[in-house]
Design a protein around this motif. Structure first.
Motif, PDB file in Angstrom:
ATOM      1  N   GLY A 177      -4.412  14.084  22.118  1.00 31.52           N
ATOM      2  CA  GLY A 177      -5.378  14.538  23.111  1.00 31.52           C
ATOM      3  C   GLY A 177      -5.202  15.979  23.515  1.00 31.52           C
ATOM      4  N   ALA A 178      -4.498  16.759  22.706  1.00 38.29           N
ATOM      5  CA  ALA A 178      -4.282  18.172  23.023  1.00 38.29           C
ATOM      6  C   ALA A 178      -5.566  18.961  22.792  1.00 38.29           C
ATOM      7  CB  ALA A 178      -3.154  18.736  22.164  1.00 38.29           C
ATOM      8  N   ASP A 179      -5.735  20.012  23.559  1.00 36.31           N
ATOM      9  CA  ASP A 179      -6.905  20.866  23.401  1.00 36.31           C
ATOM     10  C   ASP A 179      -6.739  21.756  22.180  1.00 36.31           C
ATOM     11  OD1 ASP A 179      -7.876  19.743  25.700  1.00 36.31           O
ATOM     12  OD2 ASP A 179      -7.178  21.378  26.994  1.00 36.31           O
ATOM     13  N   ARG A 180      -7.858  21.989  21.525  1.00 35.25           N
ATOM     14  CA  ARG A 180      -7.841  22.836  20.336  1.00 35.25           C
ATOM     15  C   ARG A 180      -8.929  23.899  20.474  1.00 35.25           C
ATOM     16  NH1 ARG A 180      -3.276  22.235  17.849  1.00 35.25           N
ATOM     17  NH2 ARG A 180      -4.135  22.704  15.784  1.00 35.25           N
ATOM     18  N   ALA A 181      -8.749  24.984  19.725  1.00 39.59           N
ATOM     19  CA  ALA A 181      -9.739  26.064  19.692  1.00 39.59           C
ATOM     20  C   ALA A 181      -9.714  26.668  18.290  1.00 39.59           C
ATOM     21  CB  ALA A 181      -9.452  27.116  20.741  1.00 39.59           C
ATOM     22  N   GLN A 223       1.381  15.036  10.085  1.00 40.88           N
ATOM     23  CA  GLN A 223       2.310  15.685  11.001  1.00 40.88           C
ATOM     24  C   GLN A 223       1.781  17.038  11.484  1.00 40.88           C
ATOM     25  OE1 GLN A 223       5.180  14.370  12.252  1.00 40.88           O
ATOM     26  NE2 GLN A 223       4.624  12.460  11.214  1.00 40.88           N
ATOM     27  N   ALA A 224       1.034  17.718  10.630  1.00 41.59           N
ATOM     28  CA  ALA A 224       0.487  19.022  11.004  1.00 41.59           C
ATOM     29  C   ALA A 224      -0.810  18.899  11.793  1.00 41.59           C
ATOM     30  CB  ALA A 224       0.266  19.861   9.755  1.00 41.59           C
ATOM     31  N   GLY A 225      -1.345  17.696  11.919  1.00 42.52           N
ATOM     32  CA  GLY A 225      -2.590  17.507  12.661  1.00 42.52           C
ATOM     33  C   GLY A 225      -3.812  18.010  11.929  1.00 42.52           C
ATOM     34  N   LEU A 226      -3.714  18.097  10.579  1.00 39.99           N
ATOM     35  CA  LEU A 226      -4.857  18.621   9.833  1.00 39.99           C
ATOM     36  C   LEU A 226      -6.032  17.631   9.799  1.00 39.99           C
ATOM     37  CD1 LEU A 226      -3.023  20.407   6.884  1.00 39.99           C
ATOM     38  CD2 LEU A 226      -4.049  21.400   8.947  1.00 39.99           C
ATOM     39  N   GLY A 227      -5.748  16.358   9.988  1.00 36.87           N
ATOM     40  CA  GLY A 227      -6.857  15.396  10.104  1.00 36.87           C
ATOM     41  C   GLY A 227      -7.673  15.631  11.359  1.00 36.87           C
ATOM     42  N   HIS A 228      -6.989  15.904  12.461  1.00 36.64           N
ATOM     43  CA  HIS A 228      -7.689  16.230  13.706  1.00 36.64           C
ATOM     44  C   HIS A 228      -8.470  17.540  13.581  1.00 36.64           C
ATOM     45  CE1 HIS A 228      -4.635  13.348  15.076  1.00 36.64           C
ATOM     46  NE2 HIS A 228      -5.420  13.127  16.123  1.00 36.64           N
ATOM     47  N   GLU A 229      -7.873  18.513  12.813  1.00 28.99           N
ATOM     48  CA  GLU A 229      -8.564  19.794  12.638  1.00 28.99           C
ATOM     49  C   GLU A 229      -9.897  19.604  11.909  1.00 28.99           C
ATOM     50  OE1 GLU A 229      -7.467  22.830  13.643  1.00 28.99           O
ATOM     51  OE2 GLU A 229      -5.699  21.944  14.624  1.00 28.99           O
ATOM     52  N   ALA A 230      -9.882  18.818  10.836  1.00 25.54           N
ATOM     53  CA  ALA A 230     -11.115  18.627  10.060  1.00 25.54           C
ATOM     54  C   ALA A 230     -12.179  17.898  10.881  1.00 25.54           C
ATOM     55  CB  ALA A 230     -10.799  17.864   8.776  1.00 25.54           C
ATOM     56  N   LYS A 231     -11.779  16.840  11.533  1.00 26.03           N
ATOM     57  CA  LYS A 231     -12.766  16.072  12.301  1.00 26.03           C
ATOM     58  C   LYS A 231     -13.262  16.854  13.511  1.00 26.03           C
ATOM     59  CE  LYS A 231     -13.503  11.671  14.682  1.00 26.03           C
ATOM     60  NZ  LYS A 231     -14.893  11.667  14.213  1.00 26.03           N
ATOM     61  N   GLY A 232     -12.369  17.587  14.194  1.00 26.49           N
ATOM     62  CA  GLY A 232     -12.777  18.324  15.380  1.00 26.49           C
ATOM     63  C   GLY A 232     -13.817  19.386  15.070  1.00 26.49           C
ATOM     64  N   VAL A 233     -13.603  20.160  13.995  1.00 22.56           N
ATOM     65  CA  VAL A 233     -14.570  21.210  13.646  1.00 22.56           C
ATOM     66  C   VAL A 233     -15.880  20.596  13.168  1.00 22.56           C
ATOM     67  CG1 VAL A 233     -15.016  23.122  12.085  1.00 22.56           C
ATOM     68  CG2 VAL A 233     -12.755  22.879  13.123  1.00 22.56           C
ATOM     69  N   ALA A 234     -15.825  19.528  12.357  1.00 18.87           N
ATOM     70  CA  ALA A 234     -17.051  18.896  11.862  1.00 18.87           C
ATOM     71  C   ALA A 234     -17.886  18.337  13.013  1.00 18.87           C
ATOM     72  CB  ALA A 234     -16.694  17.793  10.869  1.00 18.87           C
ATOM     73  N   ASP A 235     -17.238  17.730  13.985  1.00 17.43           N
ATOM     74  CA  ASP A 235     -17.984  17.161  15.122  1.00 17.43           C
ATOM     75  C   ASP A 235     -18.692  18.246  15.927  1.00 17.43           C
ATOM     76  OD1 ASP A 235     -17.174  14.666  14.354  1.00 17.43           O
ATOM     77  OD2 ASP A 235     -15.614  14.461  15.901  1.00 17.43           O
ATOM     78  N   ARG A 236     -18.023  19.393  16.162  1.00 13.65           N
ATOM     79  CA  ARG A 236     -18.653  20.461  16.954  1.00 13.65           C
ATOM     80  C   ARG A 236     -19.846  21.086  16.229  1.00 13.65           C
ATOM     81  NH1 ARG A 236     -14.428  17.868  18.805  1.00 13.65           N
ATOM     82  NH2 ARG A 236     -14.041  18.356  20.995  1.00 13.65           N
ATOM     83  N   VAL A 237     -19.716  21.271  14.930  1.00 11.42           N
ATOM     84  CA  VAL A 237     -20.842  21.833  14.166  1.00 11.42           C
ATOM     85  C   VAL A 237     -22.008  20.856  14.126  1.00 11.42           C
ATOM     86  CG1 VAL A 237     -21.574  22.605  11.888  1.00 11.42           C
ATOM     87  CG2 VAL A 237     -19.375  23.362  12.808  1.00 11.42           C
ATOM     88  N   GLU A 238     -21.729  19.582  13.999  1.00 14.25           N
ATOM     89  CA  GLU A 238     -22.810  18.583  14.005  1.00 14.25           C
ATOM     90  C   GLU A 238     -23.537  18.556  15.339  1.00 14.25           C
ATOM     91  OE1 GLU A 238     -23.320  13.721  13.965  1.00 14.25           O
ATOM     92  OE2 GLU A 238     -21.593  14.629  12.961  1.00 14.25           O
TER      93      GLU A 238
END
Length: 361
Positions: A180-184, A330-345
């Motif tokens: 649940g950490a914030d990302r940018a 471990q690097a959270g790259l799954g969260h990175e992919a989903k987070g960016v895709a959701d915002r663009v959608e």
């Protein structure tokens, strides 16, 4: 001797019949052989005109009843009954159809009911005909009559929408990181629109998109706040109708093609940026899904910015599992992919909704 004076003769008095005697006024029938003839009625005896002698003093008048018969009674008794000829009518037998018609109840016909029934019939045929015509027109129009609002605007969004609107320069992801950490994310590269080719997507993904009619692909690459991870996000615009889009969605989700490594899209490298060494070998996780109710697919591919290769990439849904111990997880790259895709959608949905409202005015 002198003779006694003679008395005048007394008036004749009708003789009374003895009691119990019956007088028949009808003469007996002749017993002679030959044709029977009705005898003429006897003449009614005239009423006596002789006035009987007055009775002695104190005695009432006494006139025999039988001596004065009733004229009507005598006439009826003397007249024989008239014989009437008998007639017989032959009634022809009924046919079965006549009997059925006679026995069938006759329904009362009301003009109002007939008019109401005819009106209902005409309206029913009209509704059925309209429904059939609607189905035929929808099929002939390739699903245009069933397209949701903004469907047509979404097809033109790749060339009618500014780049900064489709891919903002920065994206905010509250709670989008692991735990649940914030990302940018910051945009570091944008590619011109490109055709749907294996060099842009992947050979397997191009084959899956072919029935939907892939049109164009637009892409951009983002990096996180630490510049250790990079993400390429893309929008694939198709000319599919809602039915074809539903089939494509089923293939990607229920068919499991979205989680297959051969359907993972290509990465977009950008020289002079943190994504300079981001290639196919550095792809660690990906997200691929159809935008609901729009003829668009959105995807995102994440990897390491230092060029670290990943031998076994994972779909975002697997890499986001907290029980995973792989490098992408471990690097959270799954969260990175989903987070960016959701915002663009989400940005694309806002653009399409605004265009649809403008078209309705």
């Amino acid at each position: 001797m002198p003779s006694a004076p003679q008395q005048p003769p007394a008036a004749p008095v009708p003789s009374a019949r003895p009691a119990g005697a019956q007088t028949s006024l009808v003469p007996p029938q002749s017993t002679a052989t030959g044709p029977q003839r009705t005898p003429p009625p006897p003449a009614v005896p005239p009423r006596p005109t002789t006035v009987p002698r007055s009775p002695a003093a104190g005695q009432p008048w006494a006139v025999p009843v039988a001596a004065v018969p009733d004229e009507d009674t005598a006439r009826l008794r003397a007249t024989p009954p008239r014989a009437y000829p008998s007639f017989s009518y032959a009634v022809p037998p009924e046919t079965p159809s006549e009997t059925t018609t006679r026995l069938r109840p006759i329904r009362e016909r009301r003009f109002g009911w007939v008019v109401a029934a005819g009106t209902c019939l005409v309206l029913g045929l009209g509704l059925v005909g309209g429904a059939v015509a609607g189905v035929v027109l929808a099929r002939q129009g390739h699903g245009a009559a069933q397209e949701p609002a903004g469907y047509a605007e979404a097809r033109r969004a790749w060339h009618s929408t500014p780049v900064d609107t489709l891919f903002p320069r920065s994206l905010k992801g509250p709670g989008a990181g692991p735990g649940g950490a914030d990302r940018a994310w910051t945009r570091v590269a944008v590619a011109p629109d490109a055709p749907c080719t294996p060099a842009v997507l992947s050979p397997a993904l191009v084959t899956t998109l072919r029935p939907a009619g892939c049109v164009r692909v637009v892409r951009a690459t983002y990096t996180d706040a630490t510049a250790t991870g990079v993400v390429t996000v893309g929008l694939v615009f198709t000319e599919a109708d809602p039915a074809a889009m539903s089939t494509l969605t089923q293939q990607l989700t229920a068919g499991g093609r979205a989680k297959r490594a051969d359907h993972m899209p290509r990465a977009l490298a950008a020289p002079g940026t943190p994504a300079a060494r981001f290639g196919d070998a550095q792809r660690a996780s990906w997200q691929l899904a159809a935008v609901p109710e729009l003829p668009v697919l959105v995807y995102a591919v994440s990897g390491f910015a230092d060029g670290h290769p990943v031998p076994r990439p994972q779909p975002a849904a697997e890499a986001m599992d907290s029980r995973q111990t792989t490098a992408p997880a471990q690097a959270g790259l799954g969260h990175e992919a989903k987070g960016v895709a959701d915002r663009v959608e989400r940005g694309l949905r806002r653009v399409v909704a605004a265009a649809a409202r403008e078209g309705e005015r």
